[in-house]
Write a protein that holds these residues in place. Structure first.
Motif, PDB file in Angstrom:
ATOM      1  N   VAL A   1      85.711  46.544  63.221  1.00  0.00           N
ATOM      2  CA  VAL A   1      84.733  45.887  62.357  1.00  0.00           C
ATOM      3  C   VAL A   1      84.615  44.414  62.699  1.00  0.00           C
ATOM      4  O   VAL A   1      83.525  43.846  62.705  1.00  0.00           O
ATOM      5  CB  VAL A   1      85.122  46.059  60.867  1.00  0.00           C
ATOM      6  CG1 VAL A   1      84.186  45.290  59.951  1.00  0.00           C
ATOM      7  CG2 VAL A   1      85.142  47.531  60.496  1.00  0.00           C
TER       8      VAL A   1
ATOM      9  N   THR B   1      80.014  51.041  56.152  1.00  0.00           N
ATOM     10  CA  THR B   1      80.507  49.684  55.941  1.00  0.00           C
ATOM     11  C   THR B   1      80.968  49.539  54.496  1.00  0.00           C
ATOM     12  O   THR B   1      80.393  50.117  53.588  1.00  0.00           O
ATOM     13  CB  THR B   1      79.381  48.670  56.235  1.00  0.00           C
ATOM     14  OG1 THR B   1      78.943  48.882  57.578  1.00  0.00           O
ATOM     15  CG2 THR B   1      79.860  47.254  56.083  1.00  0.00           C
TER      16      THR B   1
ATOM     17  N   PHE C   1      89.249  55.066  64.572  1.00  0.00           N
ATOM     18  CA  PHE C   1      88.747  54.009  63.700  1.00  0.00           C
ATOM     19  C   PHE C   1      87.666  53.238  64.453  1.00  0.00           C
ATOM     20  O   PHE C   1      87.503  53.383  65.654  1.00  0.00           O
ATOM     21  CB  PHE C   1      89.872  53.039  63.337  1.00  0.00           C
ATOM     22  CG  PHE C   1      90.847  53.537  62.303  1.00  0.00           C
ATOM     23  CD1 PHE C   1      91.339  52.665  61.335  1.00  0.00           C
ATOM     24  CD2 PHE C   1      91.308  54.840  62.289  1.00  0.00           C
ATOM     25  CE1 PHE C   1      92.260  53.085  60.389  1.00  0.00           C
ATOM     26  CE2 PHE C   1      92.220  55.278  61.348  1.00  0.00           C
ATOM     27  CZ  PHE C   1      92.692  54.393  60.392  1.00  0.00           C
TER      28      PHE C   1
ATOM     29  N   GLU D   1      88.359  49.990  60.504  1.00  0.00           N
ATOM     30  CA  GLU D   1      88.114  50.901  59.381  1.00  0.00           C
ATOM     31  C   GLU D   1      88.035  52.326  59.915  1.00  0.00           C
ATOM     32  O   GLU D   1      87.521  52.546  61.014  1.00  0.00           O
ATOM     33  CB  GLU D   1      86.800  50.571  58.670  1.00  0.00           C
ATOM     34  CG  GLU D   1      86.819  49.277  57.910  1.00  0.00           C
ATOM     35  CD  GLU D   1      85.500  48.998  57.189  1.00  0.00           C
ATOM     36  OE1 GLU D   1      84.504  49.732  57.394  1.00  0.00           O
ATOM     37  OE2 GLU D   1      85.467  48.019  56.425  1.00  0.00           O
TER      38      GLU D   1
ATOM     39  N   LEU E   1      91.254  45.430  52.089  1.00  0.00           N
ATOM     40  CA  LEU E   1      92.072  45.414  53.298  1.00  0.00           C
ATOM     41  C   LEU E   1      93.544  45.550  52.955  1.00  0.00           C
ATOM     42  O   LEU E   1      93.986  45.084  51.905  1.00  0.00           O
ATOM     43  CB  LEU E   1      91.905  44.092  54.061  1.00  0.00           C
ATOM     44  CG  LEU E   1      90.549  43.780  54.656  1.00  0.00           C
ATOM     45  CD1 LEU E   1      90.543  42.364  55.224  1.00  0.00           C
ATOM     46  CD2 LEU E   1      90.207  44.785  55.740  1.00  0.00           C
TER      47      LEU E   1
ATOM     48  N   VAL F   1      89.940  43.485  62.072  1.00  0.00           N
ATOM     49  CA  VAL F   1      89.788  44.498  61.030  1.00  0.00           C
ATOM     50  C   VAL F   1      89.272  45.782  61.659  1.00  0.00           C
ATOM     51  O   VAL F   1      88.304  45.766  62.437  1.00  0.00           O
ATOM     52  CB  VAL F   1      88.807  44.029  59.927  1.00  0.00           C
ATOM     53  CG1 VAL F   1      88.578  45.119  58.889  1.00  0.00           C
ATOM     54  CG2 VAL F   1      89.321  42.753  59.268  1.00  0.00           C
TER      55      VAL F   1
ATOM     56  N   GLY G   1      84.124  50.212  53.289  1.00  0.00           N
ATOM     57  CA  GLY G   1      85.268  51.009  52.870  1.00  0.00           C
ATOM     58  C   GLY G   1      86.539  50.187  52.993  1.00  0.00           C
ATOM     59  O   GLY G   1      86.509  49.009  53.324  1.00  0.00           O
ATOM     60  N   SER G   2      87.654  50.795  52.722  1.00  0.00           N
ATOM     61  CA  SER G   2      88.922  50.117  52.909  1.00  0.00           C
ATOM     62  C   SER G   2      89.210  50.011  54.399  1.00  0.00           C
ATOM     63  O   SER G   2      88.847  50.874  55.179  1.00  0.00           O
ATOM     64  CB  SER G   2      90.053  50.887  52.232  1.00  0.00           C
ATOM     65  OG  SER G   2      89.845  50.918  50.845  1.00  0.00           O
ATOM     66  N   GLY G   3      89.895  48.939  54.780  1.00  0.00           N
ATOM     67  CA  GLY G   3      90.213  48.733  56.179  1.00  0.00           C
ATOM     68  C   GLY G   3      91.610  48.199  56.362  1.00  0.00           C
ATOM     69  O   GLY G   3      92.318  47.892  55.394  1.00  0.00           O
TER      70      GLY G   3
END
Length: 132
Positions: free
Chosen positions: A30, A50, A27, A45, A6, A43, A52-54
């Motif tokens: 999440v 599921t 996006f 993404e 994150l 959050v 990945g970077s967020g």
């Protein structure tokens, strides 16, 4: 395995930020969990997978943080959104009213255009060039 999960992005308002990142930028939300202090753990993404970077959308809590909303990187591009279909995402984002600061460019490293998020943070939308 290690990865950056994150990155905190200071925002003015949770719901307005959620709408911008999900509706305009595509996006997915999440998590949106209330916290005991009245804040929320929000959050988003960019991808459908599921893990990945967020972005942690963090509401500014004081004057110092409010002063950084929209200028977390001193006016330079600070965020890089990779895509596998530049034309698709550029067209969708334009239709959603995203502010672009230039016309798309085709560089040796890929197709790129600079845009601003809701608060003025600068982003690159980038489809990296494929290597043969």
């Amino acid at each position: 395995m290690r990865r950056i999960a994150l990155v905190a992005l200071v925002v003015d308002d949770y719901d307005e930020a959620i709408r911008h990142y999900t509706d305009a930028l595509g996006f997915r939300l999440v998590e949106d969990t209330p916290r005991p202090d009245g804040s929320r753990w929000v959050v988003v993404e960019p991808g459908t997978e599921t893990g990945g970077s967020g972005l942690l959308l963090a509401r500014a809590k004081n004057e110092a943080q409010r002063g950084r909303v929209g200028d977390q990187t001193g006016g330079r591009v600070g965020f890089f959104l990779h895509t596998d279909d530049f034309a698709r995402d550029y067209a969708r984002m334009r239709a959603a009213g995203v502010t672009f600061l230039e016309e798309p460019r085709h560089e040796p490293y890929g197709s790129v255009v600079v845009f601003q998020d809701l608060y003025g943070n600068r982003w690159d939308l980038l489809e990296p060039a494929t290597t043969a």
